[in-house]
Design a protein around this motif. Structure first.
Motif, short mmCIF file in Angstrom:
data_model
loop_
_atom_site.label_atom_id
_atom_site.label_comp_id
_atom_site.label_asym_id
_atom_site.label_seq_id
_atom_site.Cartn_x
_atom_site.Cartn_y
_atom_site.Cartn_z
N PHE A 85 -54.96 26.81 14.83
CA PHE A 85 -54.83 27.74 15.95
C PHE A 85 -53.99 28.92 15.49
N LEU A 86 -54.52 30.14 15.68
CA LEU A 86 -53.82 31.33 15.22
C LEU A 86 -53.07 32.04 16.34
N GLY A 87 -53.57 31.96 17.57
CA GLY A 87 -52.90 32.62 18.68
C GLY A 87 -53.86 32.86 19.83
N THR A 88 -53.31 33.40 20.93
CA THR A 88 -54.11 33.58 22.14
C THR A 88 -53.63 34.77 22.95
N GLU A 89 -54.51 35.25 23.79
CA GLU A 89 -54.21 36.24 24.82
C GLU A 89 -54.72 35.69 26.14
N THR A 90 -53.93 35.82 27.20
CA THR A 90 -54.37 35.41 28.53
C THR A 90 -54.86 36.65 29.26
N MET A 91 -56.02 36.52 29.90
CA MET A 91 -56.60 37.66 30.59
C MET A 91 -57.02 37.24 32.00
N LEU A 92 -56.69 38.08 32.95
CA LEU A 92 -57.04 37.84 34.34
C LEU A 92 -58.19 38.78 34.70
N ARG A 93 -59.34 38.20 34.96
CA ARG A 93 -60.52 39.00 35.32
C ARG A 93 -60.48 39.38 36.79
N SER A 94 -60.05 38.46 37.61
CA SER A 94 -59.93 38.67 39.04
C SER A 94 -58.95 37.62 39.55
N LEU A 95 -58.73 37.59 40.85
CA LEU A 95 -57.87 36.54 41.39
C LEU A 95 -58.50 35.16 41.21
N ARG A 96 -59.79 35.13 40.98
CA ARG A 96 -60.51 33.86 40.84
C ARG A 96 -60.67 33.40 39.39
N THR A 97 -60.70 34.33 38.43
CA THR A 97 -61.08 33.98 37.07
C THR A 97 -59.99 34.30 36.07
N ILE A 98 -59.60 33.29 35.31
CA ILE A 98 -58.61 33.41 34.25
C ILE A 98 -59.29 33.03 32.94
N ALA A 99 -59.05 33.82 31.90
CA ALA A 99 -59.64 33.52 30.59
C ALA A 99 -58.57 33.63 29.52
N LEU A 100 -58.74 32.84 28.48
CA LEU A 100 -57.90 32.93 27.30
C LEU A 100 -58.78 33.31 26.13
N LEU A 101 -58.35 34.29 25.40
CA LEU A 101 -59.02 34.73 24.19
C LEU A 101 -58.22 34.11 23.05
N GLN A 102 -58.82 33.15 22.37
CA GLN A 102 -58.10 32.42 21.32
C GLN A 102 -58.68 32.75 19.95
N TYR A 103 -57.82 32.66 18.95
CA TYR A 103 -58.22 32.87 17.57
C TYR A 103 -57.90 31.60 16.79
N TRP A 104 -58.88 31.14 16.02
CA TRP A 104 -58.76 29.93 15.22
C TRP A 104 -59.14 30.22 13.77
N ARG A 105 -58.56 29.48 12.86
CA ARG A 105 -58.86 29.62 11.44
C ARG A 105 -60.32 29.31 11.14
N ASP A 106 -60.86 28.26 11.79
CA ASP A 106 -62.24 27.85 11.54
C ASP A 106 -62.72 26.94 12.67
N PHE A 107 -64.03 26.73 12.72
CA PHE A 107 -64.61 25.91 13.78
C PHE A 107 -64.18 24.45 13.65
N ASP A 108 -64.07 23.93 12.43
CA ASP A 108 -63.66 22.54 12.25
C ASP A 108 -62.30 22.26 12.89
N SER A 109 -61.37 23.21 12.78
CA SER A 109 -60.04 23.04 13.39
C SER A 109 -60.14 23.01 14.91
N LEU A 110 -60.93 23.91 15.48
CA LEU A 110 -61.12 23.95 16.93
C LEU A 110 -61.74 22.65 17.42
N GLU A 111 -62.78 22.21 16.75
CA GLU A 111 -63.46 20.97 17.15
C GLU A 111 -62.56 19.75 16.99
N ALA A 112 -61.79 19.72 15.91
CA ALA A 112 -60.87 18.58 15.70
C ALA A 112 -59.87 18.49 16.84
N TYR A 113 -59.33 19.63 17.29
CA TYR A 113 -58.40 19.60 18.40
C TYR A 113 -59.09 19.15 19.68
#
Length: 163
Positions: free
Chosen positions: A57-85
């Motif tokens: 995991f490299l880091g993240t940004e939290t983004m609010l699209r509206s009062l209803r929708t919250i998103a996190l933009l995450q950065y990962w070294r590779d897909f295997d690391s993301l899937e393992a987590y």
């Protein structure tokens, strides 16, 4: 409070990476007992990942699209690391996913989503003008967007020398 970096900057990152967008949408505000646990589950996961550089995991940004929708933009070294987590039974994601499926399932009170993008080396392009550290630039650091780094096409190709 973050300090604004004046001028035009670009992310120093040029290696492959995975961009993972994950979020939720509150479909029924009045069902707080359904959506509040979903909101509260992400913070501990991010803290867990941030404490473990080996996680990929490299880091993240939290983004609010509206009062209803919250998103996190995450950065990962590779897909295997993301899937393992995501699949690790001894990490915070698995119990949160299980709890979501048990409490929400298909009842429609909360929507969740994710999108995964595998980006090859030199396959990203960034620009930050008069910004606080943000996104990939926050994760990797920034360098001035001068010389050949001043053009989007050159940044995309990973050309970093001065003209």
């Amino acid at each position: 409070m973050s300090t604004i970096t004046p001028g035009r900057m670009t992310a120093a990152h040029q290696d492959p990476l995975v961009v993972f967008v994950i979020g939720m949408r509150i479909n029924h505000f009045h069902k707080v007992s359904k959506w509040w646990p979903v909101i509260n589950a992400m913070g501990p996961m991010i803290a867990e990942l941030s404490r473990n550089p080996e996680s990929g995991f490299l880091g993240t940004e939290t983004m609010l699209r509206s009062l209803r929708t919250i998103a996190l933009l995450q950065y990962w070294r590779d897909f295997d690391s993301l899937e393992a987590y995501a699949r690790a039974r001894d990490q915070k994601h698995w119990p949160a996913w299980t709890a979501f499926n048990k409490a929400i399932g298909n009842d429609g009170t909360v929507g969740i989503f994710h999108e995964t993008y595998v980006v090859p080396a030199h396959g990203s392009e960034t620009i930050y003008a008069n910004m606080v550290p943000f996104g990939l630039g926050k994760v990797s650091g920034v360098v001035p967007a001068t010389g050949s780094r001043n053009e989007a096409r050159s940044r995309m190709r990973g050309i970093s020398g001065e003209d």
